[in-house]
Design an enzyme around this catalytic site. Structure first.
Site, short mmCIF file in Angstrom:
data_model
loop_
_atom_site.label_atom_id
_atom_site.label_comp_id
_atom_site.label_asym_id
_atom_site.label_seq_id
_atom_site.Cartn_x
_atom_site.Cartn_y
_atom_site.Cartn_z
N GLU A 528 99.53 47.16 13.39
CA GLU A 528 98.46 46.39 14.00
C GLU A 528 98.99 44.98 14.25
O GLU A 528 99.54 44.35 13.34
CB GLU A 528 97.23 46.33 13.10
CG GLU A 528 96.10 45.49 13.70
CD GLU A 528 94.89 45.37 12.79
OE1 GLU A 528 93.93 44.65 13.15
OE2 GLU A 528 94.90 45.99 11.71
N ASN A 589 94.50 43.56 18.73
CA ASN A 589 93.04 43.42 18.74
C ASN A 589 92.59 42.86 20.08
O ASN A 589 93.27 42.00 20.68
CB ASN A 589 92.59 42.50 17.61
CG ASN A 589 92.74 43.16 16.25
OD1 ASN A 589 91.90 43.94 15.83
ND2 ASN A 589 93.84 42.86 15.57
N GLU A 621 92.36 47.78 19.66
CA GLU A 621 91.37 47.76 18.59
C GLU A 621 90.21 46.86 18.97
O GLU A 621 90.39 45.67 19.26
CB GLU A 621 92.03 47.28 17.28
CG GLU A 621 93.20 48.17 16.86
CD GLU A 621 93.55 48.00 15.39
OE1 GLU A 621 92.82 47.28 14.69
OE2 GLU A 621 94.56 48.60 14.95
N ASP A 650 87.11 49.30 15.48
CA ASP A 650 87.42 48.56 14.25
C ASP A 650 86.13 48.26 13.48
O ASP A 650 85.03 48.24 14.06
CB ASP A 650 88.13 47.27 14.62
CG ASP A 650 88.97 46.74 13.47
OD1 ASP A 650 89.02 47.40 12.43
OD2 ASP A 650 89.57 45.65 13.63
N GLU A 714 90.70 50.67 6.04
CA GLU A 714 91.20 49.31 6.02
C GLU A 714 91.01 48.67 4.65
O GLU A 714 90.11 49.04 3.89
CB GLU A 714 90.47 48.46 7.07
CG GLU A 714 90.68 48.89 8.50
CD GLU A 714 89.98 47.95 9.47
OE1 GLU A 714 90.67 47.26 10.22
OE2 GLU A 714 88.73 47.93 9.46
#
Length: 760
Positions: A528, A589, A621, A650, A714
C-alpha cells in the site's frame, strides 16, 4: 464569352449636352434675336427620348430585384410618353409658326399618362419592414413633409396658375398638378426609404424632375403664355437630365442602408411659414386662404407628431428608469436567491460600523457538495433558494441576509438592542426542518463575531470566518462565537496550504510502502502506497496534518497524481527486477476530491501506459465516503473497473451503508477496518464489545466469500491478533506487527530476501 457591362456615362453626357445646347440656343436667341423660336420645342422631346433609352439600358444591363424592375419600368413609361407628347407639341410648333402653339390634347394625354406612371412608381417604392408604432410615426412624418411641400408648390406654381388673369386650359392645369403631386410625393416618401432595391437618391432625382414642369408653370402663371420659349428650351429639358442622373445612381447602387432623414418634417413646417407670411402680408385671394388652411393642417399634423414623440419619450424614460433600477438591483443582490450579495453586504456593514457596534453571523451548509454531486445542481440551487428564504424569514427585521457565494450566507445585525443568540436560535430552528420542494434535511455551521464602532469591516469579517472555521472543525451543526486567539490555527492552516504548494513544486514529498502480507505463508504479496512530507524546516510532517489541508485547498489532486505515478513506476521496476510473481497488488489511496477530477481516469490510464505496469496489479484504495459521491464518481469507478484496475474498499464496516454499497460498487477487495481488529484477541473475555468485534469480523469474511471478494485485515499489532484472524478465515493482513511502512529500497531488500528463500 464574358460581356462587359457598359457605363451610364454616355447617356448622362448626351442628355446634359442636349439641355446645354438648348440653353445656349436660347441665350443666342434672346440676346441677338436670330432665327425662329421653333427650335425651342425640340430639346425637351430629344432629352426625354434619351432618358427613355438610358432606362432601357439600365433594365437590360443591371440585375434588379422585382420591386426595382417594376419601378424603372414605370419610369420608362414616364419618359416614353413624355417624349411622345413633347414631340407632338414640337410638331404643332412647326405647323403654327410664327404663332405660339396651343397645348395639343395628345400632348396633354401622353404627359398625364407618364405623370400617373411616375406617381405609381414612387408609391410602390418599398419602405422596409417596420413595427406598427413606427409605421404610424412614419406616416405622420410623410404627411407633414407632403403637405409642407404641397403648400409651397401650391403657393408658388399651381395656385397662381389657377388664379392667373390669362386663362389656361384644363389639360395644362392637370399636367402641372400631376407634376407637383409627383414631386411632393417623391420628396416626402424618399426620406423614409432606409435602403432596399431602389436607390434613395435615384427616387429623389425622379421626384425632382417634376419640378421642371412646376417651374415652367410658376413662370407662366406670373408672366403669361409668351414665356413658352424659355420654358421649352431651358426648364423642361432639365427633367430628363434628372431622370438620367437617377439612372446613373441606380446603375452603381450597392443596396447599402442609409440613415433616415428625420429633419424633413421640420423643414416642411418651416417651408410652410414662407407662403403663410407672404399671404398674410399680401392680398388674400382664395389661393391664399388655401395656403392658410394647409399651413394650419401641417401645424396640426406636426403637433400630433410631437405628441406621439412625447409619449414615446415618456415610455423610453420609464423603461430606462426601470432598467437602471434593475441594474442597480442586479449589482447589489444575488441573482439566484434574491438576497443581498457580497457587495451590498459590505456596504451596509461599513455603514453600520461607522456609528454602532455590529454583529456578523456566517452560515455555511454542511455537506452541500454531496447534494450537488448526488442529486444534481438544479436540486442544489433549489436548496439554496429555500435556505435564503427561511433565513430571511428567521432574521426578519433584526438584520440583513446576504449570500456571499456558494453555500455560504451571512447575517448582519446592526442594531445593538437585538440579541444575536436569539437570531441564532431562530436560524437553527428553521434549518432543522426539511427544506425546498425536495424535503431535504440539512445542517449548517455558524460563526459569530461582534465588533465595536470604528472597527475595519475586514477585521470583523475575518473574525466571523475564523469562528465559522472553528465550528466546522468541531463537526457538523455547530456554532462558535469568536474569541481572541482563535485565529492562530486558521493562520497556521493557511500557511500549511502555502507550504504544500511550494513543497509539491520543490519535490519534498516521497512515497513509502507498507507491505501486504499473506498471513499463512508470512510473505509479502503486495504494498500500500503512503505519502510522506519531508519539510525543510519542520522535518517530517504527519499525513494527519497535511492531508486535510491538501483536501481543503484542492492540492490533493496533484499530490494524488504524484503518488499514483510514482507507485506505478516503482511497482513496474520491482517486477522487472524480481520477476512477475513478486507482487500481486500495488495500492495507492485515492481521495474523493480526486474522483471528482474529470481527468482522473485519464491520469490512471497515462500512469499505467508510461510505467508499463499491468492494470490488474494496480489497486486503488477508496473510502466509503469517497464512493458515495454521485453519478460522476460512479461512472469513473466503473470505467476504471472496465480497464482492469481493481478497487479496494478501505475502512470497511465503519459506514452506514457498507453492505448495500457492494451491490453497486465494482469492488474487488474489502479491507476490515482497524477498529474491528483492535482487541480481537480478547474476544474470549465475554464482554459485549468483544463479541461484537468478532461478529463483525466473521460477517465480513463470510460476506466477502459469498461475493468472491478478497479480504484484508488492517491494523494487526501482535501475533495473537494475526492468529485469531487466521482462524476466522482471513489470509491477508497489514499492520505494524507484520511490516511497518518502509522506503522503496527497504521493500526491495525484503523482496530480494523472499526470492533467495524461494530459491532455497
Amino acid at each position: 464569352m464574358t460581356v462587359t457591362r457598359p457605363s451610364p456615362r454616355p447617356y448622362v453626357l448626351a442628355t446634359a449636352g442636349i439641355a446645354g445646347l438648348s440653353m445656349l440656343w436660347y441665350l443666342v436667341y434672346r440676346v441677338f434675336g436670330l432665327g425662329p423660336s421653333v427650335p425651342a420645342y425640340f430639346a425637351a422631346p430629344l432629352a426625354s427620348a434619351t432618358g427613355a433609352v438610358a432606362v432601357l439600358a439600365l433594365l437590360r444591363w443591371v440585375p434588379l430585384e422585382p420591386a426595382a424592375r417594376t419601378f424603372w419600368r414605370l419610369i420608362l413609361v414616364l419618359e416614353t410618353t413624355v417624349a411622345i407628347g413633347r414631340g407632338i407639341n414640337a410638331g404643332y410648333a412647326v405647323v403654327a409658326y410664327p404663332d405660339p402653339p396651343r397645348t395639343p390634347p395628345a400632348f396633354a394625354l401622353f404627359s398625364v399618362v407618364g405623370m400617373i406612371a411616375a406617381i405609381v412608381a414612387i408609391c410602390l417604392v418599398p419602405l422596409g419592414r417596420i413595427s406598427r408604432a413606427d409605421r404610424r410615426k412614419r406616416f405622420l412624418d410623410r404627411c407633414i413633409a407632403f403637405y409642407g411641400c404641397a403648400t409651397l408648390l401650391w403657393f408658388a406654381a399651381l395656385g397662381p396658375l389657377l388664379d392667373a388673369d390669362e386663362p389656361w386650359p384644363l389639360r395644362a392645369k392637370l399636367m402641372v398638378g400631376l407634376a407637383l403631386l409627383m414631386s411632393a410625393l417623391g420628396i416626402s416618401r424618399v426620406a423614409y426609404v432606409p435602403g432596399g432595391p431602389v436607390d434613395r437618391a435615384a427616387v429623389r432625382l425622379v421626384a425632382c424632375s417634376g419640378l421642371a414642369t412646376a417651374a415652367y408653370a410658376m413662370l407662366a402663371a406670373h408672366a403669361g403664355h409668351h414665356v413658352g420659349v424659355v420654358g421649352q428650351s431651358v426648364l423642361l429639358p432639365l427633367g430628363p437630365v434628372l431622370i438620367v442622373l437617377a439612372v446613373a445612381r441606380q446603375w452603381r447602387y450597392t443596396g447599402a442602408v442609409q440613415k433616415r432623414e428625420a429633419w424633413l418634417p421640420y423643414l416642411a413646417v418651416v417651408a410652410v411659414d414662407v407662403p403663410l407670411v407672404l399671404t398674410v402680408f399680401g392680398p388674400m385671394g382664395w389661393p391664399g386662404r388655401i395656403v392658410v388652411l394647409m399651413a394650419v393642417f401641417v401645424t396640426l399634423l406636426a403637433s400630433l407628431r410631437q405628441l406621439l414623440a412625447y409619449r414615446e419619450n415618456q415610455r423610453l424614460i420609464a423603461a430606462q428608469i426601470a432598467a437602471q433600477e434593475q441594474l442597480r438591483w442586479d449589482a447589489t443582490h444575488d441573482a439566484l436567491t434574491g438576497v443581498a450579495n457580497r457587495s451590498l453586504f459590505r456596504d451596509r456593514l461599513a455603514l453600520a460600523l461607522e456609528a454602532d457596534p455590529a454583529t456578523v453571523i456566517m452560515v455555511d451548509l454542511d455537506d452541500f457538495k454531496t447534494v450537488n454531486d448526488s442529486l444534481g445542481h438544479n436540486v442544489g440551487d433549489d436548496l439554496l433558494v429555500a435556505v435564503a428564504a427561511v433565513l430571511t424569514e428567521a432574521v426578519g427585521r433584526d438584520g440583513i441576509v446576504a449570500r456571499l457565494g456558494g453555500d455560504e450566507f451571512a447575517v448582519l445585525i446592526d442594531d445593538p438592542a437585538v440579541e444575536s443568540d436569539a437570531v441564532l436560535g431562530r436560524i437553527g430552528a428553521v434549518l432543522s426542518s426539511s427544506l425546498s420542494e425536495h424535503r431535504l434535511l440539512m445542517h449548517a455551521s455558524a460563526g459569530v463575531a461582534t465588533a465595536p464602532a470604528g472597527t475595519p469591516l475586514d477585521h470583523l469579517l475575518r473574525d466571523a470566518d475564523t469562528a465559522l472555521y472553528s465550528a466546522k472543525q468541531r463537526g457538523k451543526d455547530n456554532w462558535v462565537r469568536f474569541a481572541p486567539g482563535m485565529e492562530r490555527p486558521v493562520v497556521a492552516d493557511a500557511q500549511l496550504g502555502a507550504d504544500l504548494r511550494r513543497g509539491l513544486e520543490a519535490g519534498e514529498f516521497r512515497v513509502v510502502y507498507q507491505p501486504l502480507v499473506d498471513l499463512h505463508l508470512n510473505r509479502v504479496i503486495g504494498v500500500e502506497a503512503l505519502v510522506r512530507w519531508q519539510h525543510p524546516t519542520r522535518g517530517v510532517v504527519s499525513p494527519a496534518d497535511f492531508i486535510p489541508a491538501a483536501e481543503r485547498t484542492g492540492l490533493i489532486v496533484p499530490l494524488g497524481r504524484f503518488v499514483l505515478r510514482e507507485t506505478c513506476r516503482q511497482a513496474a521496476q520491482w517486477l522487472a527486477e524480481f520477476g512477475p510473481e513478486v507482487l500481486q497488488k500495488a495500492g495507492p489511496n485515492v481521495s474523493a476530491r480526486q474522483l471528482h477530477d474529470p481527468d482522473f481516469v485519464d491520469d490512471v490510464r497515462a500512469a499505467l501506459a508510461d510505467s508499463g505496469l499491468p492494470g490488474e496489479l494496480l489497486v486503488l484504495e477508496l473510502t466509503e465516503s469517497a464512493v458515495l459521491r454521485g453519478q460522476q464518481v460512479s461512472r469513473a469507478l466503473h470505467e476504471l473497473h472496465d480497464m482492469g484496475v481493481r478497487l479496494a474498499l478501505d475502512d470497511f464496516g465503519t459506514g452506514e451503508s457498507s453492505l448495500s454499497l457492494l451491490r453497486a460498487f465494482p469492488a474487488s477487495i474489502v479491507k476490515l477496518d482497524k477498529s474491528f481488529v483492535d482487541g480481537i484477541e480478547l474476544d474470549d473475555d465475554g464482554t459485549p464489545e468483544a463479541a461484537a468485534r468478532q461478529a463483525v469480523a466473521r460477517a465480513v469474511i463470510q460476506m466477502a466469500g459469498a461475493l468472491d471478494l478478497d479480504t484484508v485485515a488492517e491494523g494487526i499489532e501482535n501475533e495473537e491478533q494475526a492468529e485469531r484472524l487466521r482462524r476466522l478465515g482471513y489470509s491477508l493482513g497489514q499492520g505494524f506487527h507484520l511490516a511497518e511502512p518502509m522506503s522503496p529500497a527497504e521493500v526491495g531488500a525484503m523482496l530480494a530476501g523472499q526470492r533467495v528463500a524461494d530459491a532455497a
